[in-house]
Each structure stands twice: as structure tokens, then as C-alpha cells.
Design a protein around this motif. Sequence first.
Motif, mmCIF file in Angstrom:
data_model
loop_
_atom_site.group_PDB
_atom_site.id
_atom_site.type_symbol
_atom_site.label_atom_id
_atom_site.label_comp_id
_atom_site.label_asym_id
_atom_site.label_seq_id
_atom_site.Cartn_x
_atom_site.Cartn_y
_atom_site.Cartn_z
ATOM 1 N N LYS A 49 25.626 -5.095 -18.455
ATOM 2 C CA LYS A 49 24.473 -5.980 -18.490
ATOM 3 C C LYS A 49 23.845 -6.153 -17.114
ATOM 4 O O LYS A 49 22.644 -6.283 -16.982
ATOM 5 C CB LYS A 49 24.878 -7.338 -19.078
ATOM 6 C CG LYS A 49 25.155 -7.275 -20.571
ATOM 7 C CD LYS A 49 25.409 -8.663 -21.139
ATOM 8 C CE LYS A 49 25.636 -8.613 -22.645
ATOM 9 N NZ LYS A 49 25.863 -9.941 -23.223
ATOM 10 N N LEU A 52 20.936 -3.785 -16.114
ATOM 11 C CA LEU A 52 19.703 -3.758 -16.889
ATOM 12 C C LEU A 52 18.576 -4.461 -16.135
ATOM 13 O O LEU A 52 18.555 -5.680 -16.000
ATOM 14 C CB LEU A 52 19.932 -4.427 -18.250
ATOM 15 C CG LEU A 52 18.772 -4.385 -19.247
ATOM 16 C CD1 LEU A 52 18.413 -2.946 -19.589
ATOM 17 C CD2 LEU A 52 19.139 -5.152 -20.522
ATOM 18 N N GLN A 304 19.520 -0.304 -23.786
ATOM 19 C CA GLN A 304 20.819 -0.732 -23.274
ATOM 20 C C GLN A 304 21.948 -0.025 -24.017
ATOM 21 O O GLN A 304 23.009 0.238 -23.456
ATOM 22 C CB GLN A 304 20.980 -2.249 -23.411
ATOM 23 C CG GLN A 304 22.201 -2.798 -22.675
ATOM 24 C CD GLN A 304 22.363 -4.297 -22.856
ATOM 25 O OE1 GLN A 304 22.353 -4.797 -23.977
ATOM 26 N NE2 GLN A 304 22.513 -5.017 -21.757
#
Length: 356
Positions: A49, A52, A304
Amino acid sequence: MLGKRFSRMALGTVVGVMLMAAAACGGDSGGGTTASEAPTGAASSEAPKSALKVGLAFDVGGRGDKSFNDSAYAGLEKAKTDLGADIKELSPAADGSNRGDLLRQLADAGYNPIIGVGFAYGEDIKKAAEEYPEIQFAVVDSASNAPNVTGLLFAEEQGSYLAGVAAATKSESGHVGFVGGVENDLIKKFEAGYVAGVKSVKPDAKIDIKYLTPDGDFSGFKAPDKGKVAAEKMYQDGADVVYHASGDSGLGVFQAAAAAKKKAIGVDSDQRQTVKETDLQPVIMTSMLKRVDVGVFEFIKAFQGGAKGGSNVTYDLKVDGVGLSTTGGEIDDIQDKLDAAKKDIVDGKITVPAKP
């Protein structure tokens, strides 16, 4: 209710899987599918995460237009909240002349993926995608034109058909209007669907149509004064419902409706909720929802998970990618008619025209 029945989870699953499948196939810039036609069974792998970083370049009008751009930003914010994305948004000059520069600024700053909001980004996205082949891009309202570009498309004509059904059913005079921001192929989809919906209810209805600027002059999306003048003329001539597809210029349409004590139909987002002027909210009997927020978020989520570009995703009535808002309850009494029209479109009994 058409606005309230929208299932983000169901749509998100189906779109994410479709994009993953496109990635597995290597993509095809000439291909495309609707979100409802997505194959099943594809796997995904989560990227960290913290890695991103998502960039978004607005269309003319920028953040705060209470319509198209704000809907895109809602999807970006959801990515920040749900996916831990580091986000950055930029707005173009009033004439949109620096769209390409915005994309390059985001790319040079390390943002990946990058989203261009609006069909006007089509050529700039293509050029940027060639210059930065390692970055994934998405463009709203324009088809994929490179292996690392995803086209996020919408069936505006289908949602506008329902707006036409609502307008004609609610109109006491049998006279309605349509205000388009710019006279181009995209906005003509709104006009075509709306006119078809009106005629399906009242074949003899009078429909006034006015575009604020010609094709290529995007100032029509940010000219509330022109929107007001156009709608005023329609109300003075006897129209009692006016639908706009004109971005920020819709504020002028609402002002004209309030002054004439008539009704208006908003666009893109639930404008009865997004318009801050409390005296204008009651004139908006419904809005044609175009779920740009969902398209933006699902593209980011799919990225993602490892998805690549090179294909298009179309959000239509079948996946509630378009529809009508129900805030205020003003179309509750005709919901059965709207549901029936929606079913006929989804089942293929009604083919909504995309051109006037």
C-alpha cells in the motif's frame, strides 16, 4: 431506487476481475467490454500500500464543480482511505491548454497510475503514455489508445433516457428542454438519450435544445451565466423541466429554474446534495448519475492488484454505472415506470440511440 440500489461492492468485484483478465491477456487498445461482460476466475496479487501513488488531472472547471470533476475526486479520496494511496490532483488552465504538462508533472513526480478526467485528455494521454511506458494511465470518457492506457467509458445515453422519461412524465406542459455545455459527440449522447426518453412517454412533446459553445470551445462547461440565459429562455417559452449536461454551467440552469419556479435535472453527481445554495436544491427533481467515482476507484484498485491497460471498461445500466438519484423523493411516484424502462434497456428491448 435507481440511485440508492447501486452496489459498489458488486460492481467493484466485476470490474476488478475484468481488468485483471485484460492484464493476463496483454491488453488490446482496439478492444473493450462492458463491466457486466467481465470474465471470472482471475487472481490478483496485492502491491504494498505504501507504494501506491496516484495522480489525477482534472478537466476544465477543476475540483469544486459539484459535478463531473468532484465525482472523480470522490473516487480518488476513496483510494486514499481504502487502499492507503498517496494522492495528488492538479487542475488545468481555464482553456485547458496545459493538460499535457499536468500529466508530465505527475509522471516526473513518481505518480503511477495517473488518471486524466475527461475526453479532452485523449491525445495528451496517448503522448504521455508513449513518453512514460512504465506508467499506467486511465482516461475518463475516451477509449484506450496505448498498451498502458485504460479507457473508462459510460453509457450516458442510457442514463439520459431515464432522465427523459422522468422529465416527460413530470412535465405538465409537455414542453421540456436540454442545455449542453459543448456541442460535441460526448454531450450529444446525453441529448440523444434524453430526447428518446421524452418521446417514449410523450411522442408529441416539444423539446428545446441549446448548446453553450461549439465543439472545441470547452468554456461552455464553466459558464453559469450562459447556462442561466439558455434556461431562462426555455422556461419563458413554456418548458417546465430542463435537463443540463454542462458541468459548472448547470448552476445557471438551477438559478433560472428557481426564478421561474420550475424544475431542473442535474448531471453526473446527485446535485441536489452537492449544490450548496439551499434555495436551489428544491428545483433539482433528480440527477443523472454517472459513476465516475466508481470508475476511478476501481481502476486504482485493479492497478494495485497488478492489472495493466490496453482495454476499455464501459459502465452502463446493467451494472448501475449510470442511473437517477432519488434525493428529495420527487420521482418516487414514478419509480415503477423508471424501473420498467431500465429493465427494457438492460434486456435489450430498448436500444437507446447515442447520436441525435
